[in-house]
Design an enzyme around this catalytic site. Sequence first.
Site, PDB file in Angstrom:
ATOM      1  CG  ASN A 109      -1.982  -1.052   0.867  1.00  0.00           C
ATOM      2  OD1 ASN A 109      -2.080  -1.517  -0.385  1.00  0.00           O
ATOM      3  ND2 ASN A 109      -2.741  -1.569   1.895  1.00  0.00           N
TER       4      ASN A 109
ATOM      5  NE  ARG B 239     -11.812  -0.703  -2.374  1.00  0.00           N
ATOM      6  CZ  ARG B 239     -10.708  -1.362  -2.409  1.00  0.00           C
ATOM      7  NH1 ARG B 239     -10.271  -2.644  -3.098  1.00  0.00           N
ATOM      8  NH2 ARG B 239      -9.485  -0.863  -1.802  1.00  0.00           N
TER       9      ARG B 239
HETATM   10  C1  EPZ Z   1      -6.295   1.686   1.128  1.00  0.00           C
HETATM   11  O1  EPZ Z   1      -7.683   1.659   0.583  1.00  0.00           O
HETATM   12  C2  EPZ Z   1      -5.777   0.101   1.060  1.00  0.00           C
HETATM   13  N1  EPZ Z   1      -5.547   0.032  -0.430  1.00  0.00           N
HETATM   14  C3  EPZ Z   1      -6.529  -0.631   1.661  1.00  0.00           C
HETATM   15  O2  EPZ Z   1      -6.060  -1.764   1.641  1.00  0.00           O
HETATM   16  C4  EPZ Z   1      -7.099  -0.483   3.138  1.00  0.00           C
HETATM   17  O3  EPZ Z   1      -8.175  -1.391   3.691  1.00  0.00           O
HETATM   18  C5  EPZ Z   1      -7.479   0.978   3.325  1.00  0.00           C
HETATM   19  O4  EPZ Z   1      -6.695   1.844   2.656  1.00  0.00           O
HETATM   20  C6  EPZ Z   1      -8.102   1.417   4.753  1.00  0.00           C
HETATM   21  O5  EPZ Z   1      -6.890   1.473   5.408  1.00  0.00           O
HETATM   22  C7  EPZ Z   1      -4.408   0.505  -0.631  1.00  0.00           C
HETATM   23  O6  EPZ Z   1      -3.663   1.333  -0.362  1.00  0.00           O
HETATM   24  C8  EPZ Z   1      -4.113   0.546  -2.512  1.00  0.00           C
HETATM   25  P1  EPZ Z   1      -9.892   4.389   2.137  1.00  0.00           P
HETATM   26  P2  EPZ Z   1      -8.481   2.828   0.265  1.00  0.00           P
HETATM   27  O7  EPZ Z   1      -9.986   5.515   0.942  1.00  0.00           O
HETATM   28  O8  EPZ Z   1      -7.404   4.133  -0.229  1.00  0.00           O
HETATM   29  C9  EPZ Z   1     -14.610   5.056   1.994  1.00  0.00           C
HETATM   30  C10 EPZ Z   1      -5.585  -4.418   1.044  1.00  0.00           C
HETATM   31  O9  EPZ Z   1      -6.142  -5.024   1.376  1.00  0.00           O
HETATM   32  N2  EPZ Z   1     -14.204   6.027   0.617  1.00  0.00           N
HETATM   33  O10 EPZ Z   1      -9.114   4.775   3.280  1.00  0.00           O
HETATM   34  O11 EPZ Z   1      -9.314   2.513  -0.996  1.00  0.00           O
HETATM   35  C11 EPZ Z   1     -14.398   3.458   1.448  1.00  0.00           C
HETATM   36  O12 EPZ Z   1     -15.513   3.036   0.729  1.00  0.00           O
HETATM   37  C12 EPZ Z   1      -6.299  -3.031   0.717  1.00  0.00           C
HETATM   38  O13 EPZ Z   1      -4.185  -4.260   1.099  1.00  0.00           O
HETATM   39  C13 EPZ Z   1     -15.255   6.898   0.533  1.00  0.00           C
HETATM   40  O14 EPZ Z   1     -16.388   6.750   0.673  1.00  0.00           O
HETATM   41  O15 EPZ Z   1      -9.120   3.162   1.363  1.00  0.00           O
HETATM   42  C14 EPZ Z   1     -14.239   2.812   2.753  1.00  0.00           C
HETATM   43  O16 EPZ Z   1     -15.374   2.663   3.289  1.00  0.00           O
HETATM   44  C15 EPZ Z   1      -7.917  -3.178   0.762  1.00  0.00           C
HETATM   45  N3  EPZ Z   1     -14.925   7.698  -0.696  1.00  0.00           N
HETATM   46  C16 EPZ Z   1     -13.340   3.793   3.587  1.00  0.00           C
HETATM   47  O17 EPZ Z   1     -13.709   5.230   2.926  1.00  0.00           O
HETATM   48  C17 EPZ Z   1     -13.778   7.878  -1.040  1.00  0.00           C
HETATM   49  O18 EPZ Z   1     -13.606   8.562  -2.136  1.00  0.00           O
HETATM   50  C18 EPZ Z   1     -11.910   3.401   3.589  1.00  0.00           C
HETATM   51  O19 EPZ Z   1     -11.484   3.989   2.181  1.00  0.00           O
HETATM   52  C19 EPZ Z   1     -12.673   7.123  -0.815  1.00  0.00           C
HETATM   53  C20 EPZ Z   1     -13.084   5.999   0.335  1.00  0.00           C
END
Ligand code: EPZ
Length: 420
Positions: free
Chosen positions: A23, A121
């Site tokens: 990540n 997502r």
């Molecule tokens: C990062 O995803 C990681 N992936 C994920 O790891 C990890 O689970 C996540 O952060 C939380 O720590 C990478 O870094 C590539 P978020 P990301 O934006 O950035 C909502 C793994 O297994 N959200 O923090 O996509 C979303 O739906 C992966 O290695 C919105 O609503 O996560 C979720 O409920 C899986 N709108 C929450 O926020 C947005 O524009 C967390 O999302 C963005 C996110």
Amino acid sequence: MKEIIINGGKTLSGNISIGGAKNSVVALIPAALLSSDICNINKVPNISDKDALIDILNILNVKTNFENTSVTIDSTNLKNTIIPEDLSQKLRASYYFMGVLLAKFKHVEMYFPGGCNIGTRPIDLHLKGFEALGAKISHNEKTHIYTLDAQELIGTRIKLDFASVGATINIMFAACLASGTTILENAAKEIEIINIADFLNNMGAKIKGAGTSTITIEGVKKLKGATIDVIPDRIEAGTYLMIGAMIGDNLSVCGIEPSQLKALFDKFDDMGIKYKISDDKVTISKCNNILPINIKTLVYPGFPTDLGQPISVLLTQANGTSYFEETIWENRMQHVKYLNMMGANIKLQDNTHSIINGPTKLKGCHINATDLRGGAALVMAGLIAEGTTTISNIEYILRGYENLINKLSKVGADIKIIDV
Ligand code: EPZ
């Protein structure tokens, strides 16, 4: 088609070396394109997400050269072409090219990103940040293409509705070449963000506060070439440590930064699991009386959602009932069905709450990986189960666990990949 086949019940001892954080690297590689020069990234993990990103760089006319775990990235002839949908769909992190190309060209056309099906997502927080900086965004419902255009990107104050890791990083990318200063509030605090900010600052960006909930980015005109080391993968490390707590005999997980695993060690302490920390290595053995606990996944520094599915396997071996709540993703329980097929006793209350009764003896059978960390949980279950387990859809797992078969075989697991 390939499957993982495991003959379970072996004791694992020896050293497992941890690779660079998935990540981090999935953001560091796109970040290199913000520079107008050549960049070097060291300690790149050998995972398929990395390969997908290199395919995207090729489309953008960026030259890359790998030597062992180091990659040189030359984006001096970067071309702002649309990234094909199939490539964008290969991983969630393709969205980082939005922030990068918007910063460099003030115009981006991109498909919606891919990634594991652990929830809807959305990327609304990313887009809101780009709009705040001055981008006009349109989305073609038919082609699913997002078009972002900006006369100029102007620094401003942005407060995230949720401490999103991706949105924090993507807005940092767009803001570091904007004119003026951006103050990003309610920013995500995951340590991978510090790794990325360090890389950008090595290029001449002016970013302060990474790792805290307020990040200040003072825009600069240009970024030079730079070098960065990918930090160790705390999720890979945590997964192997939990395996050691179930079937280890002085299993050492090496090349890690133990302070990055505090949330896991706090849970090990509550579960009565002993471990020994020395420098960049943690040694762990099978715990014969694992205590049940309650787990609630949270943003950093809380218990990481990416260790939620792995720890649910550990909790099937605890002496008693544990309560599990996933608060980040709305569909991260697909592995439960397969663990129960193997003999676990996990009651799903809804898509984010489960009750895990232990200890239960797991028996090998044929199961399917449904996402990256759920797949890792199934490998863990196969390693502790009696008999043979076969796992299909293993491409999910290979996205985030480098040299998985080799690392586990080396410490005594009977595991291989077979063609079926
Ligand atoms: C990062 O995803 C990681 N992936 C994920 O790891 C990890 O689970 C996540 O952060 C939380 O720590 C990478 O870094 C590539 P978020 P990301 O934006 O950035 C909502 C793994 O297994 N959200 O923090 O996509 C979303 O739906 C992966 O290695 C919105 O609503 O996560 C979720 O409920 C899986 N709108 C929450 O926020 C947005 O524009 C967390 O999302 C963005 C996110």
